[in-house]
Structure formats: C-alpha cells, structure tokens
Design a protein around this motif. Structure first.
Motif, PDB file in Angstrom:
ATOM      1  N   CYS A 287       0.846  -1.189   0.000  1.00  0.00           N
ATOM      2  CA  CYS A 287       0.000   0.000   0.000  1.00  0.00           C
ATOM      3  C   CYS A 287       0.882   1.239   0.000  1.00  0.00           C
ATOM      4  O   CYS A 287       1.980   1.229   0.564  1.00  0.00           O
ATOM      5  CB  CYS A 287      -0.896   0.032   1.245  1.00  0.00           C
ATOM      6  SG  CYS A 287      -2.080  -1.324   1.374  1.00  0.00           S
ATOM      7  N   LEU A 288       0.391   2.289  -0.643  1.00  0.00           N
ATOM      8  CA  LEU A 288       1.033   3.596  -0.540  1.00  0.00           C
ATOM      9  C   LEU A 288       0.375   4.310   0.637  1.00  0.00           C
ATOM     10  O   LEU A 288      -0.835   4.505   0.653  1.00  0.00           O
ATOM     11  CB  LEU A 288       0.856   4.387  -1.832  1.00  0.00           C
ATOM     12  CG  LEU A 288       1.564   5.736  -1.890  1.00  0.00           C
ATOM     13  CD1 LEU A 288       3.090   5.538  -1.933  1.00  0.00           C
ATOM     14  CD2 LEU A 288       1.107   6.541  -3.102  1.00  0.00           C
ATOM     15  N   ILE A 289       1.193   4.694   1.619  1.00  0.00           N
ATOM     16  CA  ILE A 289       0.684   5.156   2.915  1.00  0.00           C
ATOM     17  C   ILE A 289       1.256   6.536   3.236  1.00  0.00           C
ATOM     18  O   ILE A 289       2.444   6.796   3.015  1.00  0.00           O
ATOM     19  CB  ILE A 289       1.087   4.148   4.017  1.00  0.00           C
ATOM     20  CG1 ILE A 289       0.452   2.773   3.725  1.00  0.00           C
ATOM     21  CG2 ILE A 289       0.690   4.639   5.394  1.00  0.00           C
ATOM     22  CD1 ILE A 289       1.036   1.646   4.542  1.00  0.00           C
ATOM     23  N   ALA A 290       0.408   7.407   3.761  1.00  0.00           N
ATOM     24  CA  ALA A 290       0.850   8.748   4.163  1.00  0.00           C
ATOM     25  C   ALA A 290       0.233   9.111   5.506  1.00  0.00           C
ATOM     26  O   ALA A 290      -0.727   8.479   5.960  1.00  0.00           O
ATOM     27  CB  ALA A 290       0.467   9.776   3.102  1.00  0.00           C
ATOM     28  N   ARG A 291       0.778  10.150   6.123  1.00  0.00           N
ATOM     29  CA  ARG A 291       0.281  10.589   7.435  1.00  0.00           C
ATOM     30  C   ARG A 291      -1.124  11.163   7.325  1.00  0.00           C
ATOM     31  O   ARG A 291      -1.966  10.953   8.201  1.00  0.00           O
ATOM     32  CB  ARG A 291       1.243  11.630   8.011  1.00  0.00           C
ATOM     33  CG  ARG A 291       0.952  12.036   9.454  1.00  0.00           C
ATOM     34  CD  ARG A 291       2.134  12.802  10.033  1.00  0.00           C
ATOM     35  NE  ARG A 291       2.356  14.049   9.320  1.00  0.00           N
ATOM     36  CZ  ARG A 291       1.866  15.226   9.693  1.00  0.00           C
ATOM     37  NH1 ARG A 291       1.112  15.303  10.779  1.00  0.00           N
ATOM     38  NH2 ARG A 291       2.125  16.314   9.008  1.00  0.00           N
TER      39      ARG A 291
ATOM     40  N   ARG B 150       6.513   4.295  10.012  1.00  0.00           N
ATOM     41  CA  ARG B 150       6.745   5.077  11.242  1.00  0.00           C
ATOM     42  C   ARG B 150       7.420   6.409  10.917  1.00  0.00           C
ATOM     43  O   ARG B 150       7.029   7.461  11.458  1.00  0.00           O
ATOM     44  CB  ARG B 150       7.605   4.274  12.210  1.00  0.00           C
ATOM     45  CG  ARG B 150       7.865   5.000  13.530  1.00  0.00           C
ATOM     46  CD  ARG B 150       8.901   4.268  14.371  1.00  0.00           C
ATOM     47  NE  ARG B 150      10.199   4.222  13.704  1.00  0.00           N
ATOM     48  CZ  ARG B 150      11.062   5.219  13.709  1.00  0.00           C
ATOM     49  NH1 ARG B 150      10.778   6.370  14.324  1.00  0.00           N
ATOM     50  NH2 ARG B 150      12.231   5.105  13.086  1.00  0.00           N
ATOM     51  N   LEU B 151       8.405   6.384  10.027  1.00  0.00           N
ATOM     52  CA  LEU B 151       9.096   7.613   9.651  1.00  0.00           C
ATOM     53  C   LEU B 151       8.139   8.609   9.005  1.00  0.00           C
ATOM     54  O   LEU B 151       8.167   9.817   9.295  1.00  0.00           O
ATOM     55  CB  LEU B 151      10.244   7.291   8.685  1.00  0.00           C
ATOM     56  CG  LEU B 151      11.463   6.583   9.284  1.00  0.00           C
ATOM     57  CD1 LEU B 151      12.411   6.159   8.172  1.00  0.00           C
ATOM     58  CD2 LEU B 151      12.171   7.488  10.279  1.00  0.00           C
ATOM     59  N   VAL B 152       7.281   8.104   8.114  1.00  0.00           N
ATOM     60  CA  VAL B 152       6.311   8.972   7.443  1.00  0.00           C
ATOM     61  C   VAL B 152       5.314   9.544   8.442  1.00  0.00           C
ATOM     62  O   VAL B 152       4.918  10.712   8.357  1.00  0.00           O
ATOM     63  CB  VAL B 152       5.606   8.179   6.326  1.00  0.00           C
ATOM     64  CG1 VAL B 152       4.354   8.910   5.844  1.00  0.00           C
ATOM     65  CG2 VAL B 152       6.564   7.945   5.161  1.00  0.00           C
ATOM     66  N   ALA B 153       4.914   8.732   9.419  1.00  0.00           N
ATOM     67  CA  ALA B 153       3.965   9.202  10.426  1.00  0.00           C
ATOM     68  C   ALA B 153       4.541  10.338  11.261  1.00  0.00           C
ATOM     69  O   ALA B 153       3.803  11.213  11.737  1.00  0.00           O
ATOM     70  CB  ALA B 153       3.560   8.048  11.342  1.00  0.00           C
TER      71      ALA B 153
ATOM     72  N   HIS C 263       6.917  12.474  10.093  1.00  0.00           N
ATOM     73  CA  HIS C 263       7.455  13.524   9.240  1.00  0.00           C
ATOM     74  C   HIS C 263       6.358  14.524   8.873  1.00  0.00           C
ATOM     75  O   HIS C 263       5.243  14.140   8.517  1.00  0.00           O
ATOM     76  CB  HIS C 263       8.045  12.903   7.974  1.00  0.00           C
ATOM     77  CG  HIS C 263       8.791  13.878   7.119  1.00  0.00           C
ATOM     78  ND1 HIS C 263      10.037  14.353   7.441  1.00  0.00           N
ATOM     79  CD2 HIS C 263       8.454  14.472   5.943  1.00  0.00           C
ATOM     80  CE1 HIS C 263      10.446  15.188   6.504  1.00  0.00           C
ATOM     81  NE2 HIS C 263       9.504  15.285   5.591  1.00  0.00           N
ATOM     82  N   ASP C 264       6.678  15.811   8.950  1.00  0.00           N
ATOM     83  CA  ASP C 264       5.683  16.851   8.690  1.00  0.00           C
ATOM     84  C   ASP C 264       5.422  17.072   7.204  1.00  0.00           C
ATOM     85  O   ASP C 264       4.364  17.563   6.823  1.00  0.00           O
ATOM     86  CB  ASP C 264       6.131  18.181   9.318  1.00  0.00           C
ATOM     87  CG  ASP C 264       6.075  18.132  10.838  1.00  0.00           C
ATOM     88  OD1 ASP C 264       5.267  17.347  11.362  1.00  0.00           O
ATOM     89  OD2 ASP C 264       6.844  18.870  11.483  1.00  0.00           O
ATOM     90  N   GLY C 265       6.389  16.727   6.355  1.00  0.00           N
ATOM     91  CA  GLY C 265       6.251  17.003   4.932  1.00  0.00           C
ATOM     92  C   GLY C 265       5.405  15.977   4.210  1.00  0.00           C
ATOM     93  O   GLY C 265       4.961  14.972   4.782  1.00  0.00           O
ATOM     94  N   PRO C 266       5.171  16.198   2.899  1.00  0.00           N
ATOM     95  CA  PRO C 266       4.343  15.294   2.087  1.00  0.00           C
ATOM     96  C   PRO C 266       5.120  14.050   1.639  1.00  0.00           C
ATOM     97  O   PRO C 266       5.481  13.905   0.479  1.00  0.00           O
ATOM     98  CB  PRO C 266       3.934  16.180   0.906  1.00  0.00           C
ATOM     99  CG  PRO C 266       5.074  17.149   0.761  1.00  0.00           C
ATOM    100  CD  PRO C 266       5.583  17.403   2.142  1.00  0.00           C
ATOM    101  N   TRP C 267       5.396  13.175   2.581  1.00  0.00           N
ATOM    102  CA  TRP C 267       6.083  11.919   2.302  1.00  0.00           C
ATOM    103  C   TRP C 267       5.082  10.773   2.301  1.00  0.00           C
ATOM    104  O   TRP C 267       4.007  10.853   2.898  1.00  0.00           O
ATOM    105  CB  TRP C 267       7.146  11.638   3.357  1.00  0.00           C
ATOM    106  CG  TRP C 267       8.406  12.443   3.211  1.00  0.00           C
ATOM    107  CD1 TRP C 267       8.580  13.607   2.536  1.00  0.00           C
ATOM    108  CD2 TRP C 267       9.676  12.118   3.791  1.00  0.00           C
ATOM    109  NE1 TRP C 267       9.874  14.044   2.644  1.00  0.00           N
ATOM    110  CE2 TRP C 267      10.572  13.154   3.414  1.00  0.00           C
ATOM    111  CE3 TRP C 267      10.151  11.089   4.589  1.00  0.00           C
ATOM    112  CZ2 TRP C 267      11.914  13.149   3.810  1.00  0.00           C
ATOM    113  CZ3 TRP C 267      11.475  11.076   4.987  1.00  0.00           C
ATOM    114  CH2 TRP C 267      12.350  12.096   4.595  1.00  0.00           C
ATOM    115  N   ALA C 268       5.463   9.697   1.638  1.00  0.00           N
ATOM    116  CA  ALA C 268       4.644   8.492   1.639  1.00  0.00           C
ATOM    117  C   ALA C 268       5.552   7.278   1.832  1.00  0.00           C
ATOM    118  O   ALA C 268       6.756   7.334   1.578  1.00  0.00           O
ATOM    119  CB  ALA C 268       3.857   8.358   0.334  1.00  0.00           C
ATOM    120  N   ALA C 269       4.966   6.195   2.297  1.00  0.00           N
ATOM    121  CA  ALA C 269       5.712   4.953   2.523  1.00  0.00           C
ATOM    122  C   ALA C 269       5.036   3.819   1.780  1.00  0.00           C
ATOM    123  O   ALA C 269       3.843   3.868   1.469  1.00  0.00           O
ATOM    124  CB  ALA C 269       5.773   4.637   4.014  1.00  0.00           C
TER     125      ALA C 269
END
Length: 274
Positions: free
Chosen positions: A81-85, A130-133, A135-141
């Motif tokens: 899955c592509l996952i974001a905060r 966990r890192l994406v969760a 991180h404040d920026g628009p990152w995805a895992a």
C-alpha cells in the motif's frame, strides 16, 4: 510484512496467544537472536517472487553463525500500500520511503505514478511507515495495512506492487539442537537447504560436477543461487535447495559425495516444505 506473515502462519491473532513476541530492527538481529539464545524461534524473509533472494538472510546464515538452522517455511502474499500521514494527492508527494525490496517490487508504480518523488531506503516497511507518520512534509511509505493502522496513517492506494501475485517465502529459524529434536516426528514432504564453496571452483566444470552428485542420485533441485564470499572478486558461495530430507539415503549419499569436491559444505536445515 514479517509480522503479518507470523500472524497468518500462526492461524490468526488467536494463534499468537501464549507466545511472547520479540521484535528486532533488522534481519541480522533476528537471526543472531536465535544464535545468542535471546529467542527460541525467529521468522525472517528469504526469497521474493519478484526480487529474488533476501541477501541479508543468506549472508547471516552462511557467514555469521553455524548453530542456527532453518526449521520450517511459509509463503505469504505481499500486497503493498502507498501510505501517508494524511490524505495526499499523488502529485504532491515529495518522497517515498520503504525497504529496498519493497521499493523494487513497486518500481513501475513509483516510476509512472510518482515520477517527481525521491526514493528513500528504510530498514523495513514498518519503519518506513513510522518515519512517514513522524514527518511533517508530504512523504509516503510503501507498507501494509497493518503498519498503516499501527501508526494511524492513511492508505492512499492499495495493491501498488508491480505484479499482482507477489509472494515472499519466509523461514522459521531455530537453534540446531532444538531443530533436530522438533523435526523427529514431523511429516513431509521435506526440503533441505545447503551452502557450499570450494578451492576448485575456478576449474572448468567444477559446479557441474558438484551438482551432478545430487542429480545422479535423483535429488531434485528447487533453487540455486550464488553470493560473494566477501573475499575478493570471483569468490562465491552457492546456496542450493532441494527436495528431500538430510537423513534420507540418496540425500545423505549425495551430500557425502559433494563434500569431496568442496572446501566447505553446510546443511542450513531440513524442514517441511510449505
């Protein structure tokens, strides 16, 4: 995904009752935890249907310890899955992070749907989420739903792996002494995994002669792969899986004959096939 495979192999969450689950940050640590006696069993990935062998597992078993054995295997479907905060448009994603194997298994999706995103490597798919969760920026895992739920993240897209029937083979590891005791009454069919290398490996036909010792005794190979011995270019060790149990006459005879061609031969384990 290893935790997901553990749940599945145990018959669901109820099957984990009574077990003490001990997480480790890397595959190496998971293998060595058995070696040091910190845990009785460990589950680690060893082979993926898209990206091949998991080198960290092979290297740890072959080069870091001689008292850890493969005692079982399980095959688990891998659905990335592509996952974001928070909810994001794909075009807004600046970076995608995951374990290198997961990044490779979703390479086409990243290339075509996230061309603007930097690809970053994490120690695991769970740690990437966990890192994406955090991180404040628009990152995805890239990870699974289990990780998304654990870290309160959003699944942006499901099934982003490049091939729909993506699977990973995981192996159960145990101490060699305990493995011998546990396997005595286990029904088959069985597989055996070995690793070998030799001083004659530069001679023409050396590998053919090694494998012929098994083939001539009707031992059927299911996998073969070479890995560097980390002693300079051109020096390799060979991992072989085949059908049968180490104690069976044809297998024992084949292994004994193989020893005459090699410098070192180790049986990594005989175990029930998945």
């Amino acid at each position: 995904f290893t935790h997901e495979a553990l749940i599945d192999a145990s018959g669901g969450a109820a099957g984990l009752a009574g077990l003490e689950l001990v997480p480790f940050p890397t595959i190496y640590d998971s293998v060595m935890a058995v070696h040091h006696g910190d845990v009785e069993r460990s589950l680690v990935p060893i082979e993926n249907s898209l990206e091949g062998s998991v080198n960290a597992t092979l290297d740890a078993l072959a080069m870091e310890t001689e008292d850890v054995a493969i005692i079982g295997e399980t095959v688990h479907p891998i659905r990335h899955c592509l996952i974001a905060r928070t909810p994001l448009e794909l075009s807004a994603i600046e970076a995608v992070v995951s374990h290198p194997q997961a990044n490779a298994q979703c390479a086409r999706f990243i290339r075509t749907r996230l061309p603007q995103a930097r690809v970053l490597a994490g120690s695991s798919t769970a740690d990437a989420v966990r890192l994406v969760a955090e991180h404040d920026g628009p990152w995805a895992a890239l990870g699974n739903r289990l990780a998304a739920e654990r870290y309160c993240c959003e699944v942006l897209r499901a099934g982003v792996e490049d091939v729909a029937d993506n699977e990973t083979r995981f192996v159960w590891l145990g101490h060699v002494d305990a493995a011998s005791a546990d396997s005595a009454a286990t029904a088959g069919p069985w597989k055996t995994a070995i690793v070998f290398w030799g001083v004659g490996s530069e001679a023409p036909g050396w590998l053919v002669r090694c494998l012929a010792e098994l083939a001539s005794r009707d031992v059927n190979l299911t996998r073969i792969e070479s890995r560097p011995r980390k002693q300079g270019l051109g020096r390799y060790m060979f991992f072989v899986d085949f059908e049968g149990r180490a104690g069976e006459p044809q297998v024992s005879a084949g292994l004994e004959a193989l020893r005459s061609h090699v410098e070192a031969l180790r049986v990594l384990g005989s175990f029930p096939a998945a």
